[in-house]
Design an enzyme around this catalytic site. Structure first.
Site, PDB file in Angstrom:
ATOM      1  N   ARG A  76       0.823  -1.227   0.000  1.00  0.00           N
ATOM      2  CA  ARG A  76       0.000   0.000   0.000  1.00  0.00           C
ATOM      3  C   ARG A  76       0.846   1.261   0.000  1.00  0.00           C
ATOM      4  O   ARG A  76       0.477   2.275  -0.570  1.00  0.00           O
ATOM      5  CB  ARG A  76      -0.895   0.038   1.259  1.00  0.00           C
ATOM      6  N   SER A  77       1.992   1.210   0.706  1.00  0.00           N
ATOM      7  CA  SER A  77       2.809   2.423   0.870  1.00  0.00           C
ATOM      8  C   SER A  77       3.944   2.514  -0.138  1.00  0.00           C
ATOM      9  O   SER A  77       4.655   3.530  -0.151  1.00  0.00           O
ATOM     10  CB  SER A  77       3.415   2.448   2.272  1.00  0.00           C
ATOM     11  N   CYS A  99       5.990  -2.621  24.864  1.00  0.00           N
ATOM     12  CA  CYS A  99       6.223  -1.241  25.351  1.00  0.00           C
ATOM     13  C   CYS A  99       5.902  -1.092  26.831  1.00  0.00           C
ATOM     14  O   CYS A  99       6.533  -0.288  27.535  1.00  0.00           O
ATOM     15  CB  CYS A  99       5.412  -0.250  24.525  1.00  0.00           C
ATOM     16  N   HIS A 133       3.012   5.570  28.572  1.00  0.00           N
ATOM     17  CA  HIS A 133       2.357   4.546  29.383  1.00  0.00           C
ATOM     18  C   HIS A 133       2.708   4.778  30.851  1.00  0.00           C
ATOM     19  O   HIS A 133       3.878   5.010  31.199  1.00  0.00           O
ATOM     20  CB  HIS A 133       2.860   3.149  29.004  1.00  0.00           C
TER      21      HIS A 133
HETATM   22  N1  LIG Z   1       3.065   1.601  19.236  1.00  0.00           N
HETATM   23  C1  LIG Z   1       3.793   1.212  20.265  1.00  0.00           C
HETATM   24  O1  LIG Z   1       3.891   1.898  21.320  1.00  0.00           O
HETATM   25  C2  LIG Z   1       4.544  -0.071  20.182  1.00  0.00           C
HETATM   26  C3  LIG Z   1       5.453  -0.318  21.180  1.00  0.00           C
HETATM   27  C4  LIG Z   1       6.147  -1.521  21.171  1.00  0.00           C
HETATM   28  C5  LIG Z   1       5.926  -2.413  20.151  1.00  0.00           C
HETATM   29  N2  LIG Z   1       5.057  -2.129  19.154  1.00  0.00           N
HETATM   30  C6  LIG Z   1       4.939  -3.091  18.066  1.00  0.00           C
HETATM   31  O2  LIG Z   1       5.577  -2.501  16.939  1.00  0.00           O
HETATM   32  C7  LIG Z   1       4.939  -2.933  15.735  1.00  0.00           C
HETATM   33  C8  LIG Z   1       4.493  -1.704  14.937  1.00  0.00           C
HETATM   34  O3  LIG Z   1       3.559  -1.004  15.706  1.00  0.00           O
HETATM   35  P1  LIG Z   1       3.027   0.444  15.335  1.00  0.00           P
HETATM   36  O4  LIG Z   1       2.416   0.914  16.586  1.00  0.00           O
HETATM   37  O5  LIG Z   1       4.069   1.260  14.692  1.00  0.00           O
HETATM   38  O6  LIG Z   1       1.877   0.089  14.259  1.00  0.00           O
HETATM   39  P2  LIG Z   1       1.264   0.966  13.063  1.00  0.00           P
HETATM   40  O7  LIG Z   1       1.331   2.417  13.380  1.00  0.00           O
HETATM   41  O8  LIG Z   1      -0.059   0.368  12.796  1.00  0.00           O
HETATM   42  O9  LIG Z   1       2.244   0.667  11.828  1.00  0.00           O
HETATM   43  C9  LIG Z   1       2.335  -0.605  11.241  1.00  0.00           C
HETATM   44  C10 LIG Z   1       3.414  -0.605  10.175  1.00  0.00           C
HETATM   45  O10 LIG Z   1       3.535  -1.939   9.670  1.00  0.00           O
HETATM   46  C11 LIG Z   1       3.429  -1.900   8.247  1.00  0.00           C
HETATM   47  N3  LIG Z   1       2.800  -3.115   7.736  1.00  0.00           N
HETATM   48  C12 LIG Z   1       1.594  -3.626   8.058  1.00  0.00           C
HETATM   49  N4  LIG Z   1       1.353  -4.747   7.349  1.00  0.00           N
HETATM   50  C13 LIG Z   1       2.423  -4.932   6.535  1.00  0.00           C
HETATM   51  C14 LIG Z   1       2.764  -5.896   5.550  1.00  0.00           C
HETATM   52  N5  LIG Z   1       1.967  -6.920   5.256  1.00  0.00           N
HETATM   53  N6  LIG Z   1       3.950  -5.762   4.911  1.00  0.00           N
HETATM   54  C15 LIG Z   1       4.791  -4.746   5.197  1.00  0.00           C
HETATM   55  N7  LIG Z   1       4.514  -3.792   6.128  1.00  0.00           N
HETATM   56  C16 LIG Z   1       3.344  -3.889   6.796  1.00  0.00           C
HETATM   57  C17 LIG Z   1       2.568  -0.693   7.972  1.00  0.00           C
HETATM   58  O11 LIG Z   1       2.775  -0.296   6.629  1.00  0.00           O
HETATM   59  P3  LIG Z   1       1.608   0.424   5.768  1.00  0.00           P
HETATM   60  O12 LIG Z   1       1.640   1.872   6.186  1.00  0.00           O
HETATM   61  O13 LIG Z   1       2.072   0.217   4.363  1.00  0.00           O
HETATM   62  O14 LIG Z   1       0.331  -0.259   6.089  1.00  0.00           O
HETATM   63  C18 LIG Z   1       3.115   0.301   8.989  1.00  0.00           C
HETATM   64  O15 LIG Z   1       4.316   0.866   8.511  1.00  0.00           O
HETATM   65  C19 LIG Z   1       3.813  -3.863  16.179  1.00  0.00           C
HETATM   66  O16 LIG Z   1       4.284  -5.181  16.151  1.00  0.00           O
HETATM   67  C20 LIG Z   1       3.541  -3.427  17.608  1.00  0.00           C
HETATM   68  O17 LIG Z   1       2.987  -4.455  18.378  1.00  0.00           O
HETATM   69  C21 LIG Z   1       4.363  -0.969  19.139  1.00  0.00           C
END
Ligand SMILES: NC(=O)c1ccc[n+]([C@@H]2O[C@H](COP(=O)([O-])OP(=O)(O)OC[C@H]3O[C@@H](n4cnc5c(N)ncnc54)[C@H](OP(=O)(O)O)[C@@H]3O)[C@@H](O)[C@H]2O)c1
Length: 342
Positions: free
Chosen positions: A46-47, A135, A248
């Protein structure tokens, strides 16, 4: 082991470069002067073709497919668990290291689960994949480890209050949209969380299991045991989603092996790298999510003795996108470079 010097440029991929964590990884790689030679920004189909910013320049986003990892030294995974499961082995096959932010690899025996201030030695046994804790877990163990080192650790009862950015962009967007709807006098629409998050508090992070706990809650228990190498430590918790953008918080009731006074706890916490004590009740001094946003330290306050036991109460806050995710992941890479592991 590698013959390269720590300052030699590395080829770095950020998977999920368009997401909430990926954006911060890009920013912090530049801010911390990580030795990035080539930077590859990867996301979903998508991106592909859009751009992200790295070190004041635009980088085109490519689709995360196995070939995109040819020649990559470090791949920071901030995408879905499924993607980390299928693609992390592809990086290892190509001689790179995958540092994953998802929960996929965290409890795998062959994968170190690392908070560099606590268990950096675990990196020595890596087999190409290193996992970054949840996190919520990172701030939690950062506040517990200094206490454990001086008085041992028996059990913790904790209630977490978790920001919407912990759910990534969908959580951030849901809160923003519902706030607008409320100011217009409209009922908040729900698209992502099961109930409105604006002007509300939800006693659910992620999804419920059959035993009534949430998946997030159980991660906190098992990840804490693995990082601290304390398989018998008792952690029980309620994880709550709150309408806060970033940061958090956690109220923790800590039972130590040996009695520890609040003064001794403050001293141990203040001396620990990456932790700052903000605890001045006479002047209403305590740390909040707003205070910690944009910072890498874990802030601890409200340290006081339980009224009925030797246990200690503590209040801990950390930026879930920085120390809870991007900072910790980059610190892992920095530590591997320092140790000559990649
Ligand atoms: N947010 C937090 O505080 C936090 C903290 C610790 C860990 N995490 C973990 O870090 C990860 C990312 O979290 P986030 O909060 O940044 O989520 P997010 O904002 O929803 O971003 C998700 C990212 O993953 C990409 N993605 C999704 N499906 C994909 C695919 N099939 N192929 C390639 N890229 C794909 C998305 O790309 P598109 O834009 O192209 O869809 C986007 O860049 C997760 O595993 C989450 O559990 C998050």
């Amino acid at each position: 082991m590698t013959n390269r010097k720590p300052s030699d440029p590395r080829t770095v991929a950020v998977v999920g470069a368009t997401g909430a964590v990926g954006e911060v990884v890009l920013r912090l790689l530049a801010e911390r002067n990580f030795p990035v030679g080539e930077l590859r920004a990867l996301a979903s189909e998508r991106s592909a073709g859009t751009t992200v910013t790295f070190a004041d320049r635009s980088v085109e986003v490519r689709e995360a497919v196995p070939d995109a990892f040819d020649g990559v030294d470090f791949a920071f995974f901030a995408a879905t668990g499924g993607l980390a499961k299928s693609l992390a082995p592809e990086i290892v096959k190509r001689g790179g290291v995958a540092i994953d932010k998802s929960s996929t690899w965290r409890l795998n025996e062959d994968v170190p689960l690392v908070v560099p201030e606590i268990n950096p030695g675990a990196l020595e046994k890596h087999k190409g994949i290193v996992s970054c804790p949840n996190c919520t877990t990172i701030g939690f163990v950062m506040a517990l480890e200094p206490i454990r080192r001086v008085a041992g650790l028996r059990s913790v009862v904790v209630t977490t209050l978790q920001a919407v950015s912990g759910s990534g962009k969908p959580g951030i967007d849901e809160l923003a949209r519902q706030k607008v709807e409320l100011t217009r006098g409209e009922a908040p629409t729900t698209d992502f969380y099961p109930q409105p998050i604006a002007d509300n508090v939800l006693p659910l992070c992620e999804s419920f299991r059959d035993d009534g706990y949430s998946t997030e809650e159980v991660k906190l228990l098992h990840e804490t045991r693995k990082i601290m190498d304390l398989p018998g430590v008792d952690v029980t918790m309620t994880c709550v989603r709150v309408p806060v953008p970033v940061g958090h918080s956690a109220a923790m009731l800590v039972e130590t092996e040996r009695p520890l006074s609040p003064e001794q706890a403050r001293e141990a916490l203040a001396a620990f790298p990456g932790v700052s004590v903000v605890d001045d009740p006479a002047n209403n001094g305590f740390p909040t999510a707003r205070d910690v946003t944009g910072r890498d330290e874990v802030l601890v306050g409200r340290i006081r003795k339980d009224l009925g036991s030797d246990r200690l109460w503590m209040w801990q806050v950390s930026d879930n996108l920085r120390k809870g995710a991007a900072t910790n992941a980059i610190q892992i890479a920095e530590e591997m470079v320092r140790r000559g592991l990649q």
